[in-house]
Write an enzyme that holds these catalytic residues in place. Structure first.
Site, mmCIF file in Angstrom:
data_model
loop_
_atom_site.group_PDB
_atom_site.id
_atom_site.type_symbol
_atom_site.label_atom_id
_atom_site.label_comp_id
_atom_site.label_asym_id
_atom_site.label_seq_id
_atom_site.Cartn_x
_atom_site.Cartn_y
_atom_site.Cartn_z
ATOM 1 N N CYS A 25 0.878 -1.172 0.000
ATOM 2 C CA CYS A 25 0.000 0.000 0.000
ATOM 3 C C CYS A 25 0.912 1.217 0.000
ATOM 4 O O CYS A 25 2.127 1.092 0.094
ATOM 5 C CB CYS A 25 -0.858 0.041 1.258
ATOM 6 S SG CYS A 25 -1.850 -1.429 1.499
ATOM 7 N N ARG B 244 1.071 1.976 -5.911
ATOM 8 C CA ARG B 244 1.252 0.948 -4.888
ATOM 9 C C ARG B 244 -0.070 0.283 -4.482
ATOM 10 O O ARG B 244 -0.075 -0.677 -3.704
ATOM 11 C CB ARG B 244 1.902 1.550 -3.637
ATOM 12 C CG ARG B 244 3.268 2.129 -3.888
ATOM 13 C CD ARG B 244 3.861 2.675 -2.615
ATOM 14 N NE ARG B 244 4.103 1.619 -1.654
ATOM 15 C CZ ARG B 244 5.215 0.897 -1.582
ATOM 16 N NH1 ARG B 244 6.188 1.119 -2.430
ATOM 17 N NH2 ARG B 244 5.352 -0.032 -0.668
ATOM 18 N N TRP C 63 -4.069 -1.478 -1.101
ATOM 19 C CA TRP C 63 -4.055 -2.690 -1.930
ATOM 20 C C TRP C 63 -4.454 -3.796 -0.969
ATOM 21 O O TRP C 63 -3.643 -4.265 -0.182
ATOM 22 C CB TRP C 63 -2.645 -2.911 -2.498
ATOM 23 C CG TRP C 63 -2.548 -3.952 -3.550
ATOM 24 C CD1 TRP C 63 -1.968 -5.187 -3.433
ATOM 25 C CD2 TRP C 63 -2.997 -3.863 -4.904
ATOM 26 N NE1 TRP C 63 -2.039 -5.856 -4.616
ATOM 27 C CE2 TRP C 63 -2.664 -5.079 -5.532
ATOM 28 C CE3 TRP C 63 -3.656 -2.879 -5.638
ATOM 29 C CZ2 TRP C 63 -2.972 -5.327 -6.867
ATOM 30 C CZ3 TRP C 63 -3.952 -3.145 -6.963
ATOM 31 C CH2 TRP C 63 -3.611 -4.348 -7.567
ATOM 32 N N ASN D 104 1.333 0.144 6.129
ATOM 33 C CA ASN D 104 1.624 -0.678 4.964
ATOM 34 C C ASN D 104 2.330 -1.917 5.472
ATOM 35 O O ASN D 104 3.356 -1.814 6.146
ATOM 36 C CB ASN D 104 2.528 0.092 3.991
ATOM 37 C CG ASN D 104 3.071 -0.799 2.897
ATOM 38 O OD1 ASN D 104 2.422 -1.763 2.506
ATOM 39 N ND2 ASN D 104 4.256 -0.487 2.400
ATOM 40 N N GLY D 105 1.776 -3.102 5.166
ATOM 41 C CA GLY D 105 2.392 -4.350 5.630
ATOM 42 C C GLY D 105 1.316 -5.303 6.111
ATOM 43 O O GLY D 105 0.134 -5.115 5.818
ATOM 44 N N GLU E 122 9.215 -19.696 -19.862
ATOM 45 C CA GLU E 122 9.013 -18.321 -19.398
ATOM 46 C C GLU E 122 10.063 -17.389 -20.021
ATOM 47 O O GLU E 122 9.750 -16.260 -20.400
ATOM 48 C CB GLU E 122 9.062 -18.285 -17.861
ATOM 49 C CG GLU E 122 8.942 -16.911 -17.235
ATOM 50 C CD GLU E 122 7.658 -16.157 -17.586
ATOM 51 O OE1 GLU E 122 6.736 -16.719 -18.179
ATOM 52 O OE2 GLU E 122 7.604 -14.948 -17.259
ATOM 53 N N LYS F 51 9.032 -14.175 -22.221
ATOM 54 C CA LYS F 51 9.473 -12.811 -21.871
ATOM 55 C C LYS F 51 10.183 -12.170 -23.055
ATOM 56 O O LYS F 51 9.967 -11.002 -23.364
ATOM 57 C CB LYS F 51 10.459 -12.825 -20.686
ATOM 58 C CG LYS F 51 9.896 -12.968 -19.319
ATOM 59 C CD LYS F 51 9.226 -11.748 -18.748
ATOM 60 C CE LYS F 51 7.753 -11.749 -19.015
ATOM 61 N NZ LYS F 51 6.933 -12.637 -18.230
ATOM 62 N N GLU G 201 7.649 -11.417 -26.060
ATOM 63 C CA GLU G 201 6.587 -10.427 -25.853
ATOM 64 C C GLU G 201 7.106 -8.996 -25.784
ATOM 65 O O GLU G 201 6.402 -8.073 -26.169
ATOM 66 C CB GLU G 201 5.709 -10.761 -24.638
ATOM 67 C CG GLU G 201 6.330 -10.520 -23.284
ATOM 68 C CD GLU G 201 5.352 -10.729 -22.135
ATOM 69 O OE1 GLU G 201 4.168 -10.394 -22.271
ATOM 70 O OE2 GLU G 201 5.787 -11.229 -21.084
ATOM 71 N N HIS H 195 13.847 -34.506 -31.652
ATOM 72 C CA HIS H 195 12.579 -34.947 -32.261
ATOM 73 C C HIS H 195 12.030 -33.874 -33.194
ATOM 74 O O HIS H 195 10.848 -33.913 -33.550
ATOM 75 C CB HIS H 195 11.569 -35.299 -31.176
ATOM 76 C CG HIS H 195 12.057 -36.401 -30.302
ATOM 77 N ND1 HIS H 195 12.139 -37.702 -30.721
ATOM 78 C CD2 HIS H 195 12.551 -36.376 -29.040
ATOM 79 C CE1 HIS H 195 12.644 -38.453 -29.754
ATOM 80 N NE2 HIS H 195 12.909 -37.655 -28.721
ATOM 81 N N LYS I 205 -2.392 -5.690 -20.240
ATOM 82 C CA LYS I 205 -2.052 -6.254 -18.933
ATOM 83 C C LYS I 205 -3.114 -7.250 -18.477
ATOM 84 O O LYS I 205 -2.817 -8.239 -17.831
ATOM 85 C CB LYS I 205 -1.913 -5.113 -17.915
ATOM 86 C CG LYS I 205 -1.417 -5.543 -16.556
ATOM 87 C CD LYS I 205 0.049 -5.961 -16.593
ATOM 88 C CE LYS I 205 0.536 -6.544 -15.282
ATOM 89 N NZ LYS I 205 1.771 -7.332 -15.468
HETATM 90 C C1 AGP Z 1 3.179 -12.294 -19.153
HETATM 91 O O1 AGP Z 1 4.283 -11.484 -19.209
HETATM 92 C C2 AGP Z 1 2.014 -11.827 -19.907
HETATM 93 N N1 AGP Z 1 1.693 -10.497 -19.679
HETATM 94 C C3 AGP Z 1 0.853 -12.797 -19.974
HETATM 95 O O2 AGP Z 1 1.321 -14.001 -20.477
HETATM 96 C C4 AGP Z 1 0.063 -13.070 -18.683
HETATM 97 O O3 AGP Z 1 0.830 -13.824 -17.802
HETATM 98 C C5 AGP Z 1 -1.238 -13.796 -19.055
HETATM 99 O O4 AGP Z 1 -2.007 -12.976 -19.887
HETATM 100 C C6 AGP Z 1 -2.025 -14.227 -17.865
HETATM 101 O O5 AGP Z 1 -2.480 -13.132 -17.135
HETATM 102 P P1 AGP Z 1 -3.092 -13.296 -15.695
HETATM 103 O O6 AGP Z 1 -2.018 -13.848 -14.813
HETATM 104 O O7 AGP Z 1 -3.499 -11.905 -15.310
HETATM 105 O O8 AGP Z 1 -4.258 -14.223 -15.791
#
Ligand code: AGP
Length: 608
Positions: A2, A28, A76, A102-103, A481, A485, A488, A504, A603
């Protein structure tokens, strides 16, 4: 996470000065906000749910009001829903004391019980309110002394700012949550970070754990938690206000990568203690887990799926429970085999991903129990679940998930250990892994120092068109992952494979234009990974490896390497995460792309 802010002035302070300061901390947390200030011998308290804009609207003409002292908070949520009553500041029974926090106070339930027995009246469901009542209990005309006694009773993490109507000062303490204080001739201020402060002064004091500060107009005195005076040195900050919002980092993504020590700590606080899993959020499902659970099915997308896959490897090694996983967009259309004996684990940072949401709806129709791990309090998926575990990392602004990924893994391991404890009995090795997670925030500080070396690597590889990430066992989700990263945010074509699958098919792609990024710690599959590296080298592919310290042999096998601290092999996904994140971040920046806002991505993915 927070945001807290406080201001006490020799000159009059306007309400809007404090609200403007709070606005800087909205990143935050933004599910509710509130302010308390002293007014005509009582504490005026205004709280609203939603963003700080709602608080401004509610304050309306009061924004211009001149006051002497005030504290404010942007929330938060962790304990208690998003309601006005749960918003901070919290007050005691007399309404003379107000505080922002906050905590997380881990022992708040015992304290609350004790205080109710003594006749205190609680208005909220929060852990924080116990602090206000404890201060009231100990107050004998000296706020500093009352706070000193109060903090001796608190377990957990806190940065607090407290005011009493009869005293023109703010008493603040830090243990485990960030707190900065500063003063100039006319004012003294506190905040969760320097952003609200630098408008007033660029000389600030970063509080350490177990330090207290008493803020009075134009001065601050520092104490340890025994009440003895201490000296502190100020730090001069050269940032402008815009740089300060990103903590001095160029991008939110870099800031969030660097926040991982704090974020992971906050995610596991109250959930792992000395190697023991706690997870009180699943108390209502304990009997189900003990007596009826036959299968766990993980449903998630993107990075959250990779955290889920890491959990699957963990459970597969340490438990006999059948664990399945599917990306949510497949799960919802595949007639998934779940029933009343299944626990569905939904993992979603945003808590709003539509495929995951539809997935849990289907699972519930089939009689399964659902637990969600999310970072956003009150979002739809946790609300529709039988249990919700919140990550407590604070908002993640960069589109690429970073700190929430490592928080997910930390929480998932704790949850897995709890399930194992309830069903099969937990062994010492699992406890050691959990202890390793408790140490991870410190290890992260070392790993994050590798950024200069990672930047050099990024320079070498930023202009390739392709990259293949490979790993085995716990290294495989990390490879996936890493590839996600990179693609994207840098738009380089990247794919993650189980290293054993190379021959394979994917190995046909490899040549001098197609580098390999190998996840190769010295773990039980190290020798197997070595063979895969040799196969790749034989096809002239350049190889970058993340391996563990003291692995001299790696120099012969690769073109470049990064060495990370040794750990239990189940912990390498956590240790390595900042490395793959920093590599992608640096490549994106070198390619002159904005890593915070990659093209075509959002996001929160609320459409199919
Ligand atoms: C990850 O860097 C991405 N932004 C994306 O793959 C994300 O993890 C995915 O859309 C899932 O989102 P969520 O965790 O909000 O469900």
């Amino acid at each position: 996470m927070c945001g807290i802010v406080g201001l006490v002035g020799k000159k009059e302070v306007k309400v809007k000065d404090i609200v403007n300061g709070l606005q800087k901390l909205e990143y935050r947390g933004y599910d509710s906000a509130g302010i308390a200030f002293s007014q005509n011998n009582h504490v005026e308290l205004i709280k609203t749910t939603g963003k700080i804009a709602n608080l401004r609207e509610e304050l309306n003409n009061e924004m211009e009001k001149e006051i002497k002292i005030g504290i404010a908070h942007t929330r938060w949520a962790t304990h208690g829903g998003v309601t006005e009553l749960n918003a901070h500041p919290h007050t005691d029974c007399t309404g003379k004391i107000a505080l922002v926090h906050n905590g997380i106070i881990e022992n708040f339930q015992e304290l609350r019980k004790e205080l109710i027995e003594k006749g205190h009246n609680f208005k909220s469901e929060t852990d924080t309110e116990v602090i206000a009542h404890l201060v009231e209990e100990y107050y004998e005309g000296d706020l500093f002394k009352a706070v000193l006694k109060t903090i001796k009773r608190l377990d957990g993490a806190y940065a607090i700012g407290v005011i009493h109507i009869d005293e023109k000062k703010i008493v603040s303490v830090r243990k485990g949550s960030p707190l900065v204080v500063a003063y100039n001739e006319d004012y003294a201020l506190l905040a969760s970070d320097i952003t609200p402060i630098i408008k007033y002064t660029k000389d600030v004091y970063f509080m350490n754990d177990n330090e207290m500060a008493v803020l009075e107009p134009g001065e601050i005195e520092f104490y340890n938690i025994n009440g003895e005076k201490i000296e502190k040195k100020s730090v001069h900050i050269d940032w402008d206000e815009q740089a300060a919002e990103k903590g001095g980092y160029d991008h939110f993504m870099l800031k969030e990568i660097n926040e991982q020590p704090e974020a992971l700590k906050s995610a596991i606080t109250g959930r792992i203690k000395n190697g023991e899993p706690i997870i009180s959020e699943i108390d209502n499902l304990k009997e189900f887990i003990k007596n009826e659970l036959k299968k766990i099915f993980i449903v998630a997308c993107g990075t959250s799926y990779h955290a889920g896959l890491t959990f699957k490897y963990f459970m597969n090694r340490y438990s006999k429970i059948n664990v399945d996983i599917e990306v949510a967009s497949e799960f919802r259309y595949m007639n998934p085999h779940v029933d009343k004996n299944t626990l569905v684990l939904a993992i979603s940072q945003s808590g709003e991903t539509i495929d995951t949401l539809e997935g849990i709806r289907i699972a519930k129709e089939k009689g399964a129990k659902v637990i969600t791990i999310s970072n956003v309090y009150g979002s739809t998926i946790p609300r529709e679940s039988h249990g919700a575990i919140y990550m407590n990392t604070g908002p993640e602004i960069g589109v690429a998930a970073t700190k929430t990924y490592t928080a997910q893994i930390g929480i998932l391991y704790a949850l897995g250990a709890k399930i194992i404890e309830l069903t099969e009995g937990i062994n010492e090795e699992i406890k050691e892994i959990l202890k390793g997670i408790e140490k991870m925030p410190e290890i992260y500080k070392e790993v994050l120092k590798l950024n200069e070396k990672i930047k050099e690597l990024a320079r070498e590889y930023a202009n390739y068109q392709h990259m293949m990430y490979i790993g085995r066992g716990f290294g495989y989700p990390t490879a996936l992952e890493g590839a996600l990263k990179l693609k994207e945010i840098s738009y380089i074509h990247a794919a993650g494979y189980q290293a054993g699958e190379l021959k394979h098919g994917p190995i046909a792609l490899l040549d001098e234009q197609f580098p390999v990024f190998a996840i190769i710690p010295r773990d039980s599959l190290y020798e197997k990974m070595k063979s895969n590296l040799m196969e790749s080298r034989a096809r002239n592919a350049n190889i970058i490896a993340i391996t563990t310290e003291k692995n001299e042999e790696i120099k012969q096998l690769t073109n470049e390497y990064i060495m990370i601290p040794e750990a239990h092999e189940a912990l390498y996904p956590l240790v390595m995460a900042p490395v793959i994140q920093l590599f992608s971040y640096n490549v994106a920046v070198l390619r002159k792309l904005d890593p915070d806002k990659p093209r075509n991505l959002a996001k929160s993915v609320t459409v199919e």
